[in-house]
Write a protein that holds these residues in place. Sequence first.
Motif, PDB file in Angstrom:
ATOM      1  N   VAL A   1      14.123   2.059  -1.712  1.00 58.22           N
ATOM      2  CA  VAL A   1      13.348   3.233  -2.143  1.00 58.22           C
ATOM      3  C   VAL A   1      12.658   2.942  -3.470  1.00 58.22           C
ATOM      4  N   GLY A   2      13.430   2.376  -4.421  1.00 58.33           N
ATOM      5  CA  GLY A   2      12.883   2.144  -5.757  1.00 58.33           C
ATOM      6  C   GLY A   2      11.744   1.138  -5.753  1.00 58.33           C
TER       7      GLY A   2
ATOM      8  N   MET B   1       7.866   1.663  -4.315  1.00 63.88           N
ATOM      9  CA  MET B   1       6.793   2.201  -5.161  1.00 63.88           C
ATOM     10  C   MET B   1       5.837   1.093  -5.581  1.00 63.88           C
ATOM     11  N   ALA B   2       6.386  -0.103  -5.791  1.00 66.42           N
ATOM     12  CA  ALA B   2       5.558  -1.200  -6.295  1.00 66.42           C
ATOM     13  C   ALA B   2       4.452  -1.563  -5.313  1.00 66.42           C
TER      14      ALA B   2
ATOM     15  N   ALA C   1       2.451   0.390  -4.075  1.00 63.55           N
ATOM     16  CA  ALA C   1       1.300   1.243  -4.338  1.00 63.55           C
ATOM     17  C   ALA C   1       0.691   0.996  -5.709  1.00 63.55           C
ATOM     18  N   THR C   2       1.157  -0.042  -6.413  1.00 60.12           N
ATOM     19  CA  THR C   2       0.594  -0.317  -7.733  1.00 60.12           C
ATOM     20  C   THR C   2      -0.913  -0.528  -7.623  1.00 60.12           C
ATOM     21  N   PRO C   3      -1.707   0.199  -8.404  1.00 59.53           N
ATOM     22  CA  PRO C   3      -3.145  -0.036  -8.355  1.00 59.53           C
ATOM     23  C   PRO C   3      -3.462  -1.515  -8.665  1.00 59.53           C
TER      24      PRO C   3
ATOM     25  N   TYR D   1      -0.131  -4.053  -2.341  1.00 58.92           N
ATOM     26  CA  TYR D   1      -1.025  -4.185  -1.193  1.00 58.92           C
ATOM     27  C   TYR D   1      -1.409  -2.846  -0.595  1.00 58.92           C
ATOM     28  N   GLU D   2      -0.773  -1.751  -1.048  1.00 56.03           N
ATOM     29  CA  GLU D   2      -1.244  -0.423  -0.648  1.00 56.03           C
ATOM     30  C   GLU D   2      -1.824   0.333  -1.831  1.00 56.03           C
TER      31      GLU D   2
ATOM     32  N   GLN E   1      -4.792   1.164  -4.874  1.00 58.61           N
ATOM     33  CA  GLN E   1      -6.245   1.218  -4.918  1.00 58.61           C
ATOM     34  C   GLN E   1      -6.784  -0.102  -5.434  1.00 58.61           C
TER      35      GLN E   1
ATOM     36  N   GLN F   1      -6.924  -2.957  -4.058  1.00 55.11           N
ATOM     37  CA  GLN F   1      -6.222  -4.193  -3.714  1.00 55.11           C
ATOM     38  C   GLN F   1      -7.178  -5.195  -3.066  1.00 55.11           C
ATOM     39  N   ASP F   2      -8.346  -4.708  -2.578  1.00 53.92           N
ATOM     40  CA  ASP F   2      -9.289  -5.618  -1.914  1.00 53.92           C
ATOM     41  C   ASP F   2     -10.403  -6.075  -2.858  1.00 53.92           C
TER      42      ASP F   2
ATOM     43  N   PHE G   1      11.027  -7.845   1.960  1.00 52.79           N
ATOM     44  CA  PHE G   1      12.020  -6.772   2.060  1.00 52.79           C
ATOM     45  C   PHE G   1      13.200  -7.144   1.167  1.00 52.79           C
ATOM     46  N   VAL G   2      14.134  -6.202   1.010  1.00 49.90           N
ATOM     47  CA  VAL G   2      15.299  -6.449   0.163  1.00 49.90           C
ATOM     48  C   VAL G   2      16.253  -7.362   0.920  1.00 49.90           C
TER      49      VAL G   2
END
Lengths: 266, 369
Positions: free
Chosen positions: A177-178, A181-182, A184-186, A190-191, A193, A195-196, A224-225
């Motif tokens: 879970v923790g 979040m990474a 979605a880091t701008p 890879y998810e 803003q 990222q492309d 994955f973990v």
Amino acid sequence: MTGPEHRGILHYLRATQVWRSIFRHAFPDDPRNRALAILSNVFLHLHPIKVRKSGVRLSYTWCMGGLTFFIFLVETITGILLMFYYRPTAEFAYTDIVALREHVPLGVMRELHRWGAHAMVITVWLHMFRVFLTGSYKPPREFNWNIGVILLVCTLMLSFTGYLLPWDQLAMWAITVGSNMARATPLLGYEGQGQDLLDPLLGPGFEVVHDGSDARFALLAGRFVGEAAILRFYVLHCIFIPFIAVILMSVHFWRVRKDGGVSGPL
Amino acid sequence: MIEFPDAFKHAVNSVFTGTRGAITYLSLSVLVFAVFIRWRAFFTRTWVGVVALAAASFFLVASYPDHNFFEIAGKPDNVPIMGLIFLVGFFTWLAFRRMVENDRRVAGGRPTLEEEESRDKVLVWPDLVYIEFIALILCTVLFIAWSVGIGAPLEQPANFTKTPNPSKAPWYFLGLQEMLVYFDPWLAGVVFPGLIIVGLMAIPYFDPNPRGNGYYSFRERPFAIVVFCFGFIIMWVVLIVMGTFLRGPNWNFFGPYEYWDPHKLEPLLNVNLSEYFWVKGYPLSVGLPEGYLLREAPGFALLAAYFVLGPLVLARTFFRRMLEQMGMARYQVMCFLFLMMTLLPLKMTLRWSINLKYFIAIPEKFFNI
């Protein structure tokens, strides 16, 4: 019959050459020797000789900074002992913890380490709360407040990296879970803003930031973990973050002295 | 053994269940916070503190026999969070008690408690090292007792194929996980934590007020105290308590005595601002436009107004003196961080009142606010 050796064992000990080679002052019952007790001891000389009376008032300081440091020491000692018995691999991590629980009579090292970790997060927060409420971040202590904020982050990261090591369900999913979040880091996830944005550099069909190269991958050493994440978190937990925290703590304590001691009215 | 009657538990559960429960819980927390600060002179009296402590302890003692309550609150890892509630409560009370006393002294022209005591200095040996030594011994005793009494839990071995429900982050990050309900991960998990750290570090450079340095005082710095206490107590501790004890399977909100039913249904009716604007007749009902820039224009306009007009309006009203003292550049940065912080409670309120999902929703670009 007035020599020191006839006034009890303690007095005899104090007079020996061994004792006097270690402690270079007499019994601390007068101001001079009390000052020397602090000055001539590498651990105690963290303190000044004298402090404001308000600086030793528990209802003023709450003792939370000191307790945080104390718990850090407890965590270090219990952590070193745990390291003797723990192997940071997916194969052994969980069973080593089970073995610690099952095979060590009256063992409380893991308990001390875990409850200490919880308590340290709380004492750090309360220390920051007290420092704010007494305005102790104001000049000349701005820089030390900043060091303190980084130390707070270190404490949370120490606890976070330690969370994974027992390799049970709680550990794996809390870190999942923790660390999700990474993703979605701008720019860096890879998810996130943008990222492309860098993709055109490598030409059509290539991705610079993907799930095997983004911020989350760097944190977990994988998609994955898993096995690699245990080792990564183990090194972060046992060496990397404590190393940084110790350096910053030295600066923090030193600056408390240099910026005028435990805060009080100017 | 004392235990609350079932009727009481049902009543509490019905108040604190579902989305309405979350609203009630947070509104009540803010209300208690505001009332405490407004009438701090009354609430920091000794007998009021004793009564509050007794009431909280009684609530705990009378709640523990309840099976559902014990299942969550009795978890070994949740014991420190119980401790956190009492410690934060006690130290807030203590700090405000000294603030009230000092404010009274300053108003009467007398020196503060700290000033009075800092006139003379004491020797570190013995006055400080003995306090440290005693604190260290008491702390060691507490830790050993705690460790002997409660074993460190160990769950089933890590298993990729079995996701627990709810999956929770470590407890000190539950405030951030709660934010995930209202904001996307890039905001709740990356930008907001980053801004919290940056904002904390910037505090000394924002606070132009030289007073209240080294002693407890409310009257000399009311804004700083209220904002920080709101951030720490409401936006951090209260959300952690909520995430630990009241958020259950599927991140649904449960009453303290409610069974954590994984099949509990909560309808999700969240609506984007663009849908309100273009589709639902507030003010238009023409259907969503094609391009996302036009589609999300209302959201962009609203947020631009919030972050651009906000500082201007505040500069002419509440923050007038602050702008004079800080200068334009520092004021703008401070204002931006302040507005970011208030964005969370604002969005929460909008979610609860009009089911607002996003101000700006551009899933094509992972850009939702």
